[in-house]
Scaffold this active site. Structure first.
Site, PDB file in Angstrom:
ATOM      1  N   GLU A 190      48.365 -30.235 -17.839  1.00 20.96           N
ATOM      2  CA  GLU A 190      48.492 -29.698 -16.482  1.00 20.96           C
ATOM      3  C   GLU A 190      47.145 -29.667 -15.777  1.00 20.96           C
ATOM      4  O   GLU A 190      47.034 -30.001 -14.591  1.00 20.96           O
ATOM      5  CB  GLU A 190      49.067 -28.277 -16.544  1.00 20.96           C
ATOM      6  CG  GLU A 190      50.486 -28.186 -17.084  1.00 20.96           C
ATOM      7  CD  GLU A 190      50.555 -28.009 -18.599  1.00 20.96           C
ATOM      8  OE1 GLU A 190      49.646 -28.492 -19.303  1.00 20.96           O
ATOM      9  OE2 GLU A 190      51.508 -27.379 -19.079  1.00 20.96           O
TER      10      GLU A 190
ATOM     11  N   CYS B  78      50.703 -23.014 -20.500  1.00 23.07           N
ATOM     12  CA  CYS B  78      50.077 -21.909 -21.239  1.00 23.07           C
ATOM     13  C   CYS B  78      49.355 -21.033 -20.203  1.00 23.07           C
ATOM     14  O   CYS B  78      49.272 -21.407 -19.032  1.00 23.07           O
ATOM     15  CB  CYS B  78      49.100 -22.467 -22.272  1.00 23.07           C
ATOM     16  SG  CYS B  78      47.605 -23.120 -21.518  1.00 23.07           S
TER      17      CYS B  78
ATOM     18  N   CYS C 148      46.853 -22.992 -18.093  1.00 23.73           N
ATOM     19  CA  CYS C 148      47.440 -23.932 -17.128  1.00 23.73           C
ATOM     20  C   CYS C 148      48.140 -23.193 -15.984  1.00 23.73           C
ATOM     21  O   CYS C 148      48.153 -23.670 -14.840  1.00 23.73           O
ATOM     22  CB  CYS C 148      48.429 -24.857 -17.829  1.00 23.73           C
ATOM     23  SG  CYS C 148      47.658 -25.845 -19.123  1.00 23.73           S
TER      24      CYS C 148
HETATM   25  N1  GUN Z   1      51.546 -26.557 -21.534  1.00 24.55           N
HETATM   26  C1  GUN Z   1      50.618 -26.978 -22.409  1.00 24.55           C
HETATM   27  N2  GUN Z   1      50.440 -26.282 -23.533  1.00 24.55           N
HETATM   28  C2  GUN Z   1      49.488 -26.718 -24.382  1.00 24.55           C
HETATM   29  N3  GUN Z   1      49.090 -26.204 -25.556  1.00 24.55           N
HETATM   30  C3  GUN Z   1      48.115 -26.999 -26.039  1.00 24.55           C
HETATM   31  N4  GUN Z   1      47.876 -28.018 -25.195  1.00 24.55           N
HETATM   32  C4  GUN Z   1      48.720 -27.867 -24.144  1.00 24.55           C
HETATM   33  C5  GUN Z   1      48.946 -28.605 -22.944  1.00 24.55           C
HETATM   34  O1  GUN Z   1      48.330 -29.638 -22.641  1.00 24.55           O
HETATM   35  N5  GUN Z   1      49.905 -28.108 -22.120  1.00 24.55           N
END
Ligand code: GUN
Length: 169
Positions: free
Chosen positions: A68, A96, A99
């Site tokens: 993201e 997460c 993001c």
């Molecule tokens: N949404 C999301 N969760 C993650 N957890 C670890 N890497 C990522 C990622 O690129 N996107």
């Protein structure tokens, strides 16, 4: 608006969402084949693809290079702005906390995700764990977060507020 028009709009929206989520999921799966993490994302404005992103954490030695964040960075470069108001972020998995915060900072209109934090947990990723962490007292975290309020701590904000030529964001 009549019920018929409303449900036609909802159906069109669902179709659009499915189309862009399919691309985000495709990017995620392709990334795995190339040795990266299972996450992909796209930024869309008025039905037009603005940018795509894949998880680049291990490739770039960058723990913040989530799909993201990568898509948001690429979208900002594409439109020449540091905000993405009027745009939607489609992501293969629930953002997460990093993001989600990046999406708020980017002033996106909307975030749409496919898989969720439980799917990520099944893959061994800490997304759900970090959401749970934020809900707990910081003293319980494995990482110390210490406030050391020095006398000059507010100085940068004084300078900022006195700066007439500042760019707010
Ligand atoms: N949404 C999301 N969760 C993650 N957890 C670890 N890497 C990522 C990622 O690129 N996107």
């Amino acid at each position: 608006m009549s019920d018929t028009i409303e449900s036609a709009d909802a159906a069109a929206q669902a179709e659009t969402d499915a189309k862009w989520l399919a691309r985000a999921i495709e990017l995620a799966t392709l990334n795995v084949a190339n040795g990266g993490g299972p996450f992909g994302a796209v930024v869309v404005r008025d039905g037009e693809l603005i940018a795509e992103g894949q998880n680049r954490v291990t490739a770039n030695l960058d723990p913040t290079a989530h799909a993201e964040v990568t898509a948001i960075r690429a979208a900002c470069q594409a439109v020449g702005q540091f905000w993405l108001a009027g745009m939607t972020l489609y992501t293969s998995c629930e953002p997460c906390p990093l993001c989600l915060a990046a999406s708020l900072w980017a002033r996106l209109d909307r975030v749409v995700f496919a898989a969720d934090r439980d799917d990520a947990a099944r893959g061994g990723f800490d997304d759900r764990e970090f959401y749970e962490l934020f809900a707990r007292d910081r003293a319980t975290w494995g990482m110390a977060v210490d406030s050391v309020r020095t006398e000059n701590a507010p100085e940068p904000f004084d300078a900022w507020l006195e700066q007439d030529a500042r760019t707010d964001y």
